[in-house]
Design a protein around this motif. Structure first.
Motif, PDB file in Angstrom:
ATOM      1  N   ALA A   2       0.830  -1.199   0.000  1.00 43.10           N
ATOM      2  CA  ALA A   2       0.000   0.000   0.000  1.00 43.10           C
ATOM      3  C   ALA A   2       0.868   1.254   0.000  1.00 43.10           C
ATOM      4  CB  ALA A   2      -0.933  -0.005   1.217  1.00 43.10           C
ATOM      5  N   ARG A   3       1.886   1.292   0.835  1.00 43.04           N
ATOM      6  CA  ARG A   3       2.734   2.484   0.906  1.00 43.04           C
ATOM      7  C   ARG A   3       3.546   2.665  -0.366  1.00 43.04           C
ATOM      8  NH1 ARG A   3       4.314   1.102   7.157  1.00 43.04           N
ATOM      9  NH2 ARG A   3       2.412   1.984   8.083  1.00 43.04           N
ATOM     10  N   ARG A   4       3.874   1.558  -1.039  1.00 48.97           N
ATOM     11  CA  ARG A   4       4.609   1.664  -2.298  1.00 48.97           C
ATOM     12  C   ARG A   4       3.774   2.363  -3.366  1.00 48.97           C
ATOM     13  NH1 ARG A   4       8.857  -1.321  -4.446  1.00 48.97           N
ATOM     14  NH2 ARG A   4       9.491  -1.492  -2.264  1.00 48.97           N
ATOM     15  N   ILE A   5       2.458   2.195  -3.318  1.00 49.27           N
ATOM     16  CA  ILE A   5       1.597   2.840  -4.321  1.00 49.27           C
ATOM     17  C   ILE A   5       0.945   4.109  -3.757  1.00 49.27           C
ATOM     18  CG2 ILE A   5       1.150   0.675  -5.511  1.00 49.27           C
ATOM     19  CD1 ILE A   5      -1.562   0.557  -4.155  1.00 49.27           C
ATOM     20  N   GLY A   6       1.489   4.608  -2.637  1.00 49.11           N
ATOM     21  CA  GLY A   6       1.018   5.880  -2.094  1.00 49.11           C
ATOM     22  C   GLY A   6      -0.271   5.821  -1.302  1.00 49.11           C
ATOM     23  N   GLN A   7      -0.594   4.657  -0.723  1.00 44.98           N
ATOM     24  CA  GLN A   7      -1.812   4.493   0.056  1.00 44.98           C
ATOM     25  C   GLN A   7      -1.475   4.302   1.535  1.00 44.98           C
ATOM     26  OE1 GLN A   7      -4.899   4.797  -0.860  1.00 44.98           O
ATOM     27  NE2 GLN A   7      -4.581   4.978  -3.054  1.00 44.98           N
ATOM     28  N   PRO A   8      -2.418   4.604   2.450  1.00 44.45           N
ATOM     29  CA  PRO A   8      -2.200   4.290   3.865  1.00 44.45           C
ATOM     30  C   PRO A   8      -2.010   2.791   4.064  1.00 44.45           C
ATOM     31  CG  PRO A   8      -4.088   5.760   3.585  1.00 44.45           C
ATOM     32  CD  PRO A   8      -3.690   5.297   2.217  1.00 44.45           C
TER      33      PRO A   8
END
Length: 421
Positions: free
Chosen positions: A27-33
């Motif tokens: 998730a953080r890799r694609i800019g998500q929480p």
């Protein structure tokens, strides 16, 4: 529990934690929480894929004597995490003096409650048992109204910090409004549980619990503000974190044994912690972080149970719930923020932030499901709504920023010369 069962449970726990870690990283890799990845991997993708590809997987990999302690551990993690959620609801007078706070909070709360109530009314009229269930109509409609209205204060705070928006007007406005909205949502949830739980005494018991909980939180906060408690916390923060964790679990168990949900016991303890004390921040953070690491266990264990009893995901209901949630939050928040005097960009940015539902929504859904208000199918549909609305926040904020940068600068007023600035 035999040694083989214990070893099996420990191995499954390790696998659950790895799934949660991979979900956060993705998730953080694609800019998500991170919570979006945990929910998607743990509650949606994993159980769904296992159910489709290998229906007997749960009986082989997670027999009941292994899955039950993992469910209990995940539930304990959720309770510990709620300490931080309650601690984040810091509504001091200085933050509430801004007139725009009231406009923004009401502008997202009221349309969302109405949209959720309309959605619940439609499900009642439709009458499908796999969605409607057997809960009292008032509790059912009120819970759906609450699920549309809630905002996720912890996830929103993390998004603001990651984007450097915490100290901006939009950041302060959205975070304080979200805290107000969630405070109302928790109160309404108490009413729902009081009406829905057999033998709980109905709304009268819910009102009693709210009054007693408020008094306990106020008294506990005064006691923890004393110099003796402050010195003890400053000297032995780890010990106080252990004591806090034990007290939270005990309060949650006490609430549950009295026909309520464990959420209320944990929430009352979280509200006892003084919000303006630097000494208590570390124990609360440690307890909440431990809970956050165990939350993926809750997601996977609950996801397996939900998918087993749901008969599949009602996609049309999920799409309709998501559309109503977005329209009510963003549309209502934007319109009323503009009436309150905010500019177009700021009003849109704030309403997008308040559309974040995150883990707070999951907690409410779990409480409704445990109380028998939500069916497994409807739980899944609202879970999809929570994931989609939360994952929209980052991309929509980036789009707003790009449009703001691409917009031409405002033209100078007629009585000013263009070079006079």
């Amino acid at each position: 529990m035999t040694f083989s069962v214990a070893a099996h449970a420990i191995a499954a726990l390790g696998a659950f934690l790895v799934v949660g870690f991979l979900g956060r990283r993705f998730a953080r890799r694609i800019g998500q929480p991170g919570v979006v990845g945990e929910i998607a991997f743990g509650m949606l993708l994993g159980p769904a894929v296992l159910g489709w590809a290998w229906p007997e997987a749960q009986a082989v990999l997670l027999p009941p004597d292994v899955l039950q302690p993992l469910r209990d551990l995940g539930h304990a993690g959720l309770v510990l995490f709620l300490v931080g959620v309650a601690h984040e609801l810091r509504l001091d007078g200085s933050r509430l003096r801004d007139r725009a706070i009231g406009f923004t909070a009401l502008g997202t709360l009221v349309p969302s409650l109405l949209a959720g109530a309309a959605f619940g009314g439609w499900l009642v009229l439709d009458g499908r048992p796999e969605l409607r269930g057997t809960a009292p109509t008032v509790a059912f409609v009120l819970l759906l109204a609450v699920t549309m209205a809630v905002s996720a204060v912890p996830v929103l705070a993390r998004i603001l910090a990651d984007r450097g928006l915490t100290t901006t007007r939009a950041g302060r406005l959205s975070l304080t409004s979200a805290a107000l909205i969630d405070a109302v949502a928790w109160l309404l949830l108490a009413v729902v549980i009081g009406i829905a739980q057999p033998g709980s005494g109905g709304a009268g018991t819910a009102a009693t619990v709210l009054v007693v909980g408020a008094l306990a939180a106020t008294l506990g906060r005064r006691l923890l503000r004393t110099p003796q408690a402050e010195r003890l916390c400053a000297r032995w923060p780890w010990l106080m974190a252990v004591v806090l964790g034990v007290v939270v679990l005990a309060a949650a168990d006490a609430a549950e044994t009295r026909g309520l949900t464990a959420i209320f016991g944990a929430f009352v303890v979280g509200l006892m912690i003084p919000p303006d004390s630097p000494h208590w921040d570390a124990p609360v953070r440690w307890v909440s972080t431990l809970g956050l690491w165990l939350v993926p266990v809750f997601f996977i264990a609950t996801g397996l149970k939900i998918w087993t009893g749901s008969g599949g995901l009602p996609w049309l209901v999920a799409v309709l719930a998501t559309a109503l949630a977005v329209l009510a939050k963003i549309g209502g928040g934007y319109a009323v923020s503009r009436l309150g005097g905010e500019g177009r960009t700021e009003a849109l940015r704030v309403s997008v932030m308040l559309n974040t539902r995150g883990l707070t929504e999951i907690v409410l859904l779990q409480a409704g499901y445990s109380a028998g208000v939500l069916t497994p199918g409807l739980y899944l549909a609202l879970l999809v709504m929570a994931v989609v609305t939360t994952s929209m926040t980052g991309p929509l904020l980036s789009l707003i920023d790009r449009r703001q940068k691409a917009a031409p600068p405002p033209e100078p007023r007629q009585h000013e010369h263009p070079t006079s600035r």
